[in-house]
Motif scaffolding. Structure first.
Motif, short mmCIF file in Angstrom:
data_model
loop_
_atom_site.label_atom_id
_atom_site.label_comp_id
_atom_site.label_asym_id
_atom_site.label_seq_id
_atom_site.Cartn_x
_atom_site.Cartn_y
_atom_site.Cartn_z
N LYS A 1 38.98 38.92 49.51
CA LYS A 1 38.07 39.82 49.12
C LYS A 1 38.85 40.68 48.02
N VAL A 2 40.02 41.25 48.62
CA VAL A 2 41.04 41.88 47.75
C VAL A 2 41.56 41.08 46.62
N ILE A 3 41.94 40.07 46.67
CA ILE A 3 42.31 39.23 45.47
C ILE A 3 41.29 38.93 44.44
N VAL A 4 40.17 38.51 45.08
CA VAL A 4 39.07 38.16 43.97
C VAL A 4 38.78 39.54 43.09
N ASN A 5 38.49 40.64 43.98
CA ASN A 5 38.00 41.90 43.31
C ASN A 5 39.36 42.35 42.25
N SER A 6 40.52 42.37 42.82
CA SER A 6 41.67 42.82 41.87
C SER A 6 41.91 42.01 40.89
N ILE A 7 41.79 40.72 40.75
CA ILE A 7 41.84 39.68 39.58
C ILE A 7 40.60 39.81 38.58
N ASN A 8 39.63 40.00 39.20
CA ASN A 8 38.17 40.09 38.30
C ASN A 8 38.23 41.76 37.79
N ASN A 9 38.62 42.65 38.57
CA ASN A 9 38.79 44.16 37.75
C ASN A 9 39.78 44.29 36.75
N ARG A 10 40.91 43.54 37.18
CA ARG A 10 41.84 43.99 36.12
C ARG A 10 42.24 42.96 34.93
N PHE A 11 42.00 41.73 35.14
CA PHE A 11 42.00 40.89 34.19
C PHE A 11 40.57 40.30 33.74
N LYS A 12 39.44 40.33 34.37
CA LYS A 12 38.21 39.87 34.01
C LYS A 12 38.16 38.36 34.18
N TYR A 13 39.11 37.83 35.05
CA TYR A 13 38.97 36.58 35.20
C TYR A 13 38.02 36.07 36.32
N ASP A 14 37.28 35.06 36.41
CA ASP A 14 36.54 34.86 37.48
C ASP A 14 37.38 33.84 38.53
N CYS A 15 37.15 33.96 39.78
CA CYS A 15 37.93 33.20 40.77
C CYS A 15 37.19 32.69 41.95
N ILE A 16 37.84 32.08 42.56
CA ILE A 16 37.24 31.40 43.90
C ILE A 16 38.61 31.26 44.84
N VAL A 17 38.25 31.63 46.04
CA VAL A 17 39.20 31.61 47.11
C VAL A 17 38.57 30.65 48.40
N THR A 18 39.33 29.61 48.64
CA THR A 18 38.94 28.67 49.68
C THR A 18 40.01 28.91 50.98
N ASN A 19 39.57 28.58 52.33
CA ASN A 19 40.33 28.26 53.47
C ASN A 19 40.63 26.89 53.33
N ASN B 1 49.93 25.95 53.93
CA ASN B 1 48.83 26.08 52.59
C ASN B 1 47.61 26.60 53.48
N VAL B 2 47.18 27.51 53.61
CA VAL B 2 46.10 28.05 54.45
C VAL B 2 44.87 28.15 53.53
N GLY B 3 44.88 28.11 52.21
CA GLY B 3 43.69 27.98 51.23
C GLY B 3 44.32 28.01 49.82
N ALA B 4 43.36 28.09 49.20
CA ALA B 4 43.51 28.00 47.60
C ALA B 4 42.90 29.12 46.78
N LEU B 5 43.43 29.67 45.63
CA LEU B 5 42.84 30.51 44.72
C LEU B 5 42.75 29.59 43.47
N VAL B 6 41.69 29.45 42.88
CA VAL B 6 40.99 29.11 41.53
C VAL B 6 40.81 30.21 40.78
N VAL B 7 41.58 30.23 39.77
CA VAL B 7 41.43 31.25 38.67
C VAL B 7 40.97 30.62 37.46
N ASP B 8 39.86 31.06 37.11
CA ASP B 8 38.98 30.63 35.66
C ASP B 8 39.47 31.64 34.52
N TYR B 9 40.11 31.52 33.63
CA TYR B 9 40.21 32.47 32.76
C TYR B 9 39.76 32.03 31.42
N THR B 10 38.72 31.20 31.20
CA THR B 10 38.03 30.56 30.08
C THR B 10 37.45 31.63 29.48
N SER B 11 36.74 32.62 29.91
CA SER B 11 35.86 33.70 29.02
C SER B 11 36.65 34.73 28.44
#
Length: 164
Positions: free
Chosen positions: A56-74, A137-147
């Protein structure tokens, strides 16, 4: 809520309880007995708590700071997303993601198409990073900076929060 133990000592945690705690198949649980020996406590394992909170911290931080959409998995499910991908929450991750997580050589990938879960392919300017704990590797972060425009500060930022 009352539950019954079967002849092998197993107890089923009811679906509403599992859902509210975010428990999935193979989630680690911690059990303890109180000092009187009459109560049993079951808690989410430390790794699940940490990854839930950190995602949640990662997703919110990336989205707030860079406006990138992202997904976190376990290692099994999509556990946190930005609004754009909210329909993917709690979906099983794809074999493609699992294969990356099983590879010790996986450190970062840039892709333009990703089979994220069984019935969903996402397309765009994507980066995939492993989320590691104790060299696993306990999970993955996918960052979409398309928009949004590519931001050079992103990799410095991501290096501070993820060991890639």
């Amino acid at each position: 809520m009352n539950v019954r133990m079967d002849e092998l000592g197993r107890v089923v945690i009811p679906a509403p309880v599992r859902d509210s705690l975010g428990l999935k198949k193979n989630s680690k649980l911690k059990m303890k007995i109180d000092e009187t020996g009459t109560k049993l406590f079951i808690e989410k394992g430390q790794q699940e708590l940490k990854l839930d909170y950190v995602s949640k911290v990662i997703v919110n931080s990336i989205n707030n700071r860079f406006k990138y959409d992202c997904i976190v998995t376990n290692r099994d499910f999509i556990i946190c997303t930005t609004q754009k991908y909210k329909n993917l929450n709690n979906e099983h991750i794809s074999k493609e993601i699992i294969k990356n997580l099983e590879s010790s050589a996986f450190f970062m990938k840039r892709v333009y198409s990703l089979h994220i879960c069984e019935n969903e392919v996402i397309r765009g300017n994507l980066y995939i990073f492993p989320i590691r704990e104790n060299d696993d590797n306990v999970g993955a972060l996918v960052v979409d900076y398309t928009s949004e425009r590519y931001n050079h500060d992103f990799f410095e930022f991501i290096g501070d929060i993820i060991d890639y």
